[in-house]
Motif scaffolding. Structure first.
Motif, PDB file in Angstrom:
ATOM      1  N   THR A  41      -3.403   3.778  -1.767  1.00  0.00           N
ATOM      2  CA  THR A  41      -3.466   3.045  -3.017  1.00  0.00           C
ATOM      3  C   THR A  41      -2.914   1.656  -2.768  1.00  0.00           C
ATOM      4  OG1 THR A  41      -3.170   5.080  -4.289  1.00  0.00           O
ATOM      5  CG2 THR A  41      -2.726   3.016  -5.432  1.00  0.00           C
ATOM      6  N   HIS A  42      -3.672   0.638  -3.166  1.00  0.00           N
ATOM      7  CA  HIS A  42      -3.274  -0.754  -2.986  1.00  0.00           C
ATOM      8  C   HIS A  42      -2.743  -1.292  -4.307  1.00  0.00           C
ATOM      9  CE1 HIS A  42      -5.227  -0.790   0.934  1.00  0.00           C
ATOM     10  NE2 HIS A  42      -6.175  -0.069   0.357  1.00  0.00           N
ATOM     11  N   PHE A  43      -1.583  -1.951  -4.236  1.00  0.00           N
ATOM     12  CA  PHE A  43      -0.937  -2.506  -5.418  1.00  0.00           C
ATOM     13  C   PHE A  43      -0.769  -4.015  -5.277  1.00  0.00           C
ATOM     14  CE2 PHE A  43       0.435   1.871  -5.514  1.00  0.00           C
ATOM     15  CZ  PHE A  43       0.536   2.183  -6.858  1.00  0.00           C
ATOM     16  N   ARG A  56      -3.702  -1.797  -9.640  1.00  0.00           N
ATOM     17  CA  ARG A  56      -3.649  -0.637  -8.743  1.00  0.00           C
ATOM     18  C   ARG A  56      -5.073  -0.204  -8.424  1.00  0.00           C
ATOM     19  NH1 ARG A  56      -0.382   4.881 -10.228  1.00  0.00           N
ATOM     20  NH2 ARG A  56      -1.270   6.159  -8.609  1.00  0.00           N
ATOM     21  N   ASN A  57      -5.374  -0.012  -7.129  1.00  0.00           N
ATOM     22  CA  ASN A  57      -6.694   0.456  -6.695  1.00  0.00           C
ATOM     23  C   ASN A  57      -6.524   1.601  -5.717  1.00  0.00           C
ATOM     24  OD1 ASN A  57      -8.613  -1.421  -7.958  1.00  0.00           O
ATOM     25  ND2 ASN A  57      -7.478  -2.951  -6.809  1.00  0.00           N
ATOM     26  N   VAL A  60       0.443  -5.490 -13.059  1.00  0.00           N
ATOM     27  CA  VAL A  60       0.293  -4.601 -11.908  1.00  0.00           C
ATOM     28  C   VAL A  60      -1.166  -4.156 -11.831  1.00  0.00           C
ATOM     29  CG1 VAL A  60       0.956  -2.421 -10.833  1.00  0.00           C
ATOM     30  CG2 VAL A  60       2.660  -3.756 -12.083  1.00  0.00           C
ATOM     31  N   THR A 106      -7.130   3.798 -10.728  1.00  0.00           N
ATOM     32  CA  THR A 106      -7.342   2.354 -10.800  1.00  0.00           C
ATOM     33  C   THR A 106      -6.894   1.869 -12.166  1.00  0.00           C
ATOM     34  OG1 THR A 106      -9.219   2.509  -9.301  1.00  0.00           O
ATOM     35  CG2 THR A 106      -9.088   0.530 -10.635  1.00  0.00           C
ATOM     36  N   THR A 144       0.853  -1.186   0.000  1.00  0.00           N
ATOM     37  CA  THR A 144       0.000   0.000   0.000  1.00  0.00           C
ATOM     38  C   THR A 144       0.889   1.236   0.000  1.00  0.00           C
ATOM     39  OG1 THR A 144      -1.687  -1.191   1.232  1.00  0.00           O
ATOM     40  CG2 THR A 144      -1.820   1.192   1.288  1.00  0.00           C
ATOM     41  N   GLU A 145       0.454   2.261  -0.743  1.00  0.00           N
ATOM     42  CA  GLU A 145       1.197   3.524  -0.793  1.00  0.00           C
ATOM     43  C   GLU A 145       0.277   4.670  -0.416  1.00  0.00           C
ATOM     44  OE1 GLU A 145       3.141   4.302  -4.512  1.00  0.00           O
ATOM     45  OE2 GLU A 145       3.972   2.272  -4.630  1.00  0.00           O
TER      46      GLU A 145
END
Length: 138
Positions: free
Chosen positions: A46-48, A63-64, A61, A68, A36-37
C-alpha cells in the motif's frame, strides 16, 4: 528537495509501531511524506502520501493498495471521504480533533481524529509519523 528517510509510524490500527523507508519533501507551504506499507505476505503493498498544510490546519492522506482513499483532515472540522475496498465503497465522516505539524523540536506529525463509517460506530485514532533517519544515514 526530496529526502530519503526512515519513518516510525504509530496508529491505533497497528499493534506495534511500523518502521518503513520513504521520502519527505517541502513544496512551498506543504510538507509531503511518502511511504509504502506491507503488513503480511498475503497483503499487497500500500502506497501512502501525506500532505500537511500548516496554514490551513489541514492534512490530506492518499492511499493506494488493497484499500484506496483520499482523506482530508481539518482541525476542528468534519469532512467526508470514501474508501474503496474489496467489499465495496465505504463512506466515512472524519472528525479531526487536532493536527500537530512538524517544526521546531517536532520531527514529524500527529493527527487525532475519529472515523465514522456507514455503520455509525466511530473509531478513534491517533496517527503519528516521525523521521528517525535521513539521507546518508539510511
Amino acid at each position: 528537495m526530496e529526502e530519503k528517510c526512515l519513518f516510525e509510524i504509530r496508529s491505533g490500527m497497528y499493534t506495534e509501531p511500523l518502521k518503513t523507508l520513504g521520502t519527505m519533501s517541502t513544496e512551498g507551504n506543504r510538507t509531503i511524506y511518502k511511504w509504502t506499507e506491507k503488513h503480511s505476505e498475503q497483503e499487497q503493498e500500500t502506497h501512502f502520501m501525506l500532505t500537511l498544510i500548516k496554514e490551513e490546519s489541514k492534512a490530506i492522506v492518499v492511499r493506494n493498495g488493497d484499500v484506496t482513499s483520499r482523506m482530508v483532515f481539518e482541525a476542528g472540522n468534519k469532512t467526508t471521504s470514501s474508501m474503496k475496498t474489496s467489499f465495496g465503497v465505504i463512506d466515512v465522516v472524519i472528525d479531526t480533533d487536532y493536527i500537530n505539524f512538524p517544526g521546531g523540536l517536532i520531527n514529524g506529525a500527529e493527527i487525532s481524529y475519529s472515523l465514522d463509517p456507514d455503520s455509525g460506530e466511530p473509531i478513534r485514532n491517533i496517527f503519528s509519523i516521525k523521521r528517525l533517519l535521513q539521507n546518508e544515514e539510511i
